[in-house]
Design a protein around this motif. Structure first.
Motif, PDB file in Angstrom:
ATOM      1  N   PRO A 190      15.823  46.861  40.408  1.00 21.81           N
ATOM      2  CA  PRO A 190      16.373  47.540  39.230  1.00 21.81           C
ATOM      3  C   PRO A 190      16.916  46.587  38.174  1.00 21.81           C
ATOM      4  CG  PRO A 190      17.918  47.628  41.051  1.00 21.81           C
ATOM      5  CD  PRO A 190      16.645  47.068  41.603  1.00 21.81           C
ATOM      6  N   ALA A 191      16.972  47.090  36.958  1.00 19.59           N
ATOM      7  CA  ALA A 191      17.640  46.366  35.883  1.00 19.59           C
ATOM      8  C   ALA A 191      19.138  46.360  36.177  1.00 19.59           C
ATOM      9  CB  ALA A 191      17.367  47.042  34.543  1.00 19.59           C
ATOM     10  N   LEU A 192      19.774  45.214  36.000  1.00 19.95           N
ATOM     11  CA  LEU A 192      21.202  45.068  36.263  1.00 19.95           C
ATOM     12  C   LEU A 192      21.873  44.311  35.128  1.00 19.95           C
ATOM     13  CD1 LEU A 192      20.943  43.969  40.012  1.00 19.95           C
ATOM     14  CD2 LEU A 192      21.660  46.226  39.198  1.00 19.95           C
ATOM     15  N   LYS A 193      23.148  44.551  34.952  1.00 15.34           N
ATOM     16  CA  LYS A 193      23.924  43.793  33.975  1.00 15.34           C
ATOM     17  C   LYS A 193      24.344  42.463  34.609  1.00 15.34           C
ATOM     18  CE  LYS A 193      25.824  48.065  32.005  1.00 15.34           C
ATOM     19  NZ  LYS A 193      25.194  48.995  32.982  1.00 15.34           N
ATOM     20  N   PRO A 194      24.814  41.503  33.815  1.00  9.83           N
ATOM     21  CA  PRO A 194      25.342  40.266  34.399  1.00  9.83           C
ATOM     22  C   PRO A 194      26.498  40.572  35.353  1.00  9.83           C
ATOM     23  CG  PRO A 194      25.007  39.996  32.040  1.00  9.83           C
ATOM     24  CD  PRO A 194      24.805  41.462  32.337  1.00  9.83           C
ATOM     25  N   LEU A 195      26.670  39.752  36.367  1.00 14.48           N
ATOM     26  CA  LEU A 195      27.705  39.997  37.365  1.00 14.48           C
ATOM     27  C   LEU A 195      29.104  40.053  36.741  1.00 14.48           C
ATOM     28  CD1 LEU A 195      28.331  40.437  40.337  1.00 14.48           C
ATOM     29  CD2 LEU A 195      28.422  37.954  40.634  1.00 14.48           C
ATOM     30  N   GLU A 196      29.332  39.295  35.668  1.00 16.30           N
ATOM     31  CA  GLU A 196      30.641  39.327  35.008  1.00 16.30           C
ATOM     32  C   GLU A 196      31.044  40.751  34.624  1.00 16.30           C
ATOM     33  OE1 GLU A 196      28.178  37.315  34.200  1.00 16.30           O
ATOM     34  OE2 GLU A 196      28.887  35.288  33.667  1.00 16.30           O
ATOM     35  N   HIS A 197      30.065  41.560  34.228  1.00 19.03           N
ATOM     36  CA  HIS A 197      30.358  42.946  33.839  1.00 19.03           C
ATOM     37  C   HIS A 197      30.978  43.709  35.010  1.00 19.03           C
ATOM     38  CE1 HIS A 197      29.721  47.060  32.343  1.00 19.03           C
ATOM     39  NE2 HIS A 197      29.241  47.319  33.549  1.00 19.03           N
ATOM     40  N   TYR A 198      30.392  43.574  36.194  1.00 15.80           N
ATOM     41  CA  TYR A 198      30.870  44.308  37.357  1.00 15.80           C
ATOM     42  C   TYR A 198      32.204  43.743  37.844  1.00 15.80           C
ATOM     43  CZ  TYR A 198      26.020  45.834  37.188  1.00 15.80           C
ATOM     44  OH  TYR A 198      24.812  46.334  36.771  1.00 15.80           O
ATOM     45  N   ILE A 199      32.368  42.429  37.728  1.00 14.22           N
ATOM     46  CA  ILE A 199      33.636  41.813  38.123  1.00 14.22           C
ATOM     47  C   ILE A 199      34.773  42.334  37.252  1.00 14.22           C
ATOM     48  CG2 ILE A 199      34.914  39.638  38.162  1.00 14.22           C
ATOM     49  CD1 ILE A 199      32.310  38.261  39.042  1.00 14.22           C
ATOM     50  N   GLU A 200      34.555  42.369  35.951  1.00 16.50           N
ATOM     51  CA  GLU A 200      35.600  42.846  35.047  1.00 16.50           C
ATOM     52  C   GLU A 200      35.854  44.344  35.223  1.00 16.50           C
ATOM     53  OE1 GLU A 200      37.649  41.079  33.210  1.00 16.50           O
ATOM     54  OE2 GLU A 200      36.656  39.342  34.101  1.00 16.50           O
ATOM     55  N   ALA A 201      34.788  45.106  35.433  1.00 18.50           N
ATOM     56  CA  ALA A 201      34.927  46.552  35.566  1.00 18.50           C
ATOM     57  C   ALA A 201      35.710  46.950  36.811  1.00 18.50           C
ATOM     58  CB  ALA A 201      33.555  47.215  35.592  1.00 18.50           C
ATOM     59  N   THR A 202      35.728  46.098  37.824  1.00 14.80           N
ATOM     60  CA  THR A 202      36.400  46.433  39.077  1.00 14.80           C
ATOM     61  C   THR A 202      37.668  45.595  39.310  1.00 14.80           C
ATOM     62  OG1 THR A 202      34.979  44.822  40.237  1.00 14.80           O
ATOM     63  CG2 THR A 202      34.238  47.113  40.197  1.00 14.80           C
ATOM     64  N   ARG A 203      38.085  44.862  38.318  1.00 15.52           N
ATOM     65  CA  ARG A 203      39.214  43.941  38.513  1.00 15.52           C
ATOM     66  C   ARG A 203      40.488  44.654  38.920  1.00 15.52           C
ATOM     67  NH1 ARG A 203      39.752  38.845  37.733  1.00 15.52           N
ATOM     68  NH2 ARG A 203      37.814  38.677  36.544  1.00 15.52           N
ATOM     69  N   THR A 204      40.755  45.840  38.352  1.00 16.30           N
ATOM     70  CA  THR A 204      42.007  46.543  38.643  1.00 16.30           C
ATOM     71  C   THR A 204      41.835  47.645  39.687  1.00 16.30           C
ATOM     72  OG1 THR A 204      41.601  48.130  36.845  1.00 16.30           O
ATOM     73  CG2 THR A 204      42.841  46.124  36.308  1.00 16.30           C
ATOM     74  N   ALA A 205      40.630  47.748  40.248  1.00 14.31           N
ATOM     75  CA  ALA A 205      40.365  48.851  41.184  1.00 14.31           C
ATOM     76  C   ALA A 205      40.323  48.421  42.630  1.00 14.31           C
ATOM     77  CB  ALA A 205      39.028  49.506  40.813  1.00 14.31           C
ATOM     78  N   THR A 206      40.699  47.170  42.925  1.00  9.75           N
ATOM     79  CA  THR A 206      40.602  46.666  44.290  1.00  9.75           C
ATOM     80  C   THR A 206      41.911  46.856  45.024  1.00  9.75           C
ATOM     81  OG1 THR A 206      41.226  44.455  43.537  1.00  9.75           O
ATOM     82  CG2 THR A 206      38.884  44.962  43.651  1.00  9.75           C
ATOM     83  N   ARG A 207      41.791  46.960  46.344  1.00 11.06           N
ATOM     84  CA  ARG A 207      42.986  47.102  47.177  1.00 11.06           C
ATOM     85  C   ARG A 207      42.693  46.570  48.563  1.00 11.06           C
ATOM     86  NH1 ARG A 207      42.567  51.607  50.596  1.00 11.06           N
ATOM     87  NH2 ARG A 207      40.775  52.957  50.177  1.00 11.06           N
ATOM     88  N   PRO A 208      43.670  46.053  49.278  1.00 12.08           N
ATOM     89  CA  PRO A 208      43.440  45.582  50.640  1.00 12.08           C
ATOM     90  C   PRO A 208      43.273  46.743  51.598  1.00 12.08           C
ATOM     91  CG  PRO A 208      45.751  45.446  50.100  1.00 12.08           C
ATOM     92  CD  PRO A 208      45.039  45.866  48.825  1.00 12.08           C
TER      93      PRO A 208
END
Length: 297
Positions: A278-296
């Motif tokens: 599939p077509a994908l965006k650069p990984l930076e896009h996904y890293i930034e989009a999920t930066r505040t949504a992570t949890r242990p």
């Protein structure tokens, strides 16, 4: 074992080399999958590049700008076209051999919900070799089990840096191979089918709609929720895109939960695309989009 950095911000992307399968996917999409002995009409036929190895290499190139593929195709039109497709996606195809066997082929049935049934004819994938292939110390290597496990073991022995294995399709793992793995990636079914993974140093497990998790020495240490997708087109390439994204994310220094979340987001984008690559965006896009949504965990 190589050490995975655990800082909170990514650095530059490492070189990612994928050793594995390259297939021509012949896909029939219908409203539902047939039962044994049943014929379902109204299907739509398409041919497209596939193979877990090629899918992962193309995903890595689209996420990070480049990757390298070690594999084999036949001396036929399909093989030539698959090499061209990978090269156009940014994959270094120098180490793809042209052999006398026919190019590997996957016969794929997909229903209206994106679920699939697959029969793989390995063909040239049975001739994959890492003889003469050099791996750098800073290079991450990613393999799967669609080629002979002895070839995967040889790649693991040759790799000087980070070595990751997507243990799919599920099979008992050679002890030396498992010992060499810095990371093993599986889905929940594969995790159950390979008991040796319970004590592996680092294992990532995907749970479909329940997200993904990382286990260290059998202990669940991080997790990330799935991204909800309503317009599923094809699930075939999602796991491969997840694998490429997770390896790149971890090797750039993301915390485990953030790397999982970014890889989940990549997989969600993949299922929205009907292609196995599939077509994908650069990984930076996904890293930034999920930066505040992570949890242990």
């Amino acid at each position: 074992m190589s050490t995975t950095p655990q800082s909170s911000a990514p650095n530059s992307y490492p070189t990612l080399t994928v050793v594995g399968s390259i297939n021509l996917d012949i896909t029939a999409t219908a409203s539902r999958l047939p039962s044994p002995g049943e014929t379902v009409g109204g299907g739509v036929l398409r041919q497209q590049p596939g193979g877990k190895g090629a899918n992962q290499a193309v995903a890595a190139a689209r996420l990070a700008g480049s990757s390298r593929m070690v594999g084999a195709v036949g001396k036929d039109d399909a093989g030539r076209n698959l090499i061209t497709a990978m090269a156009s996606a940014g994959v270094d195809v120098t180490d793809i051999a042209r052999v006398d066997e026919p190019t590997g082929t996957a016969l794929v049935l997909v229903d209206g919900e994106g679920e699939n049934q697959i029969v793989v004819c390995p063909g040239a994938n049975g001739s994959v070799s890492v003889d003469g292939v050099a791996f750098g110390a800073e290079e991450a290597v990613l393999c799967q089990l669609e080629v002979d496990q002895e070839v995967v073991l040889e790649a693991a022995r040759s790799a000087k840096g980070f070595f990751a294995l997507n243990a799919a399709p599920a099979a008992p793992l050679l002890p030396e191979l498992l010992e060499r793995c810095d990371l093993v990636i599986v889905n929940e079914t594969e995790y159950e089918l390979i008991p040796a993974l319970r004590n592996a140093p680092l294992v990532a497990v995907t749970y479909g709609g329940e997200g993904s998790a990382i286990f260290v020495d059998g202990e669940r240490v991080a997790e990330a929720p799935a991204v909800r997708v309503t317009n599923i087109a094809n699930t075939i390439g999602a796991g491969d895109a997840f694998c490429a994204a997770l390896v790149l994310g971890l090797r750039t220094g993301l915390e485990y939960s953030h790397a999982l979340a970014a890889a989940n987001a990549v997989g969600a984008d993949a299922v929205r695309d009907s292609s196995s690559q599939p077509a994908l965006k650069p990984l930076e896009h996904y890293i930034e989009a999920t930066r505040t949504a992570t949890r242990p965990a």
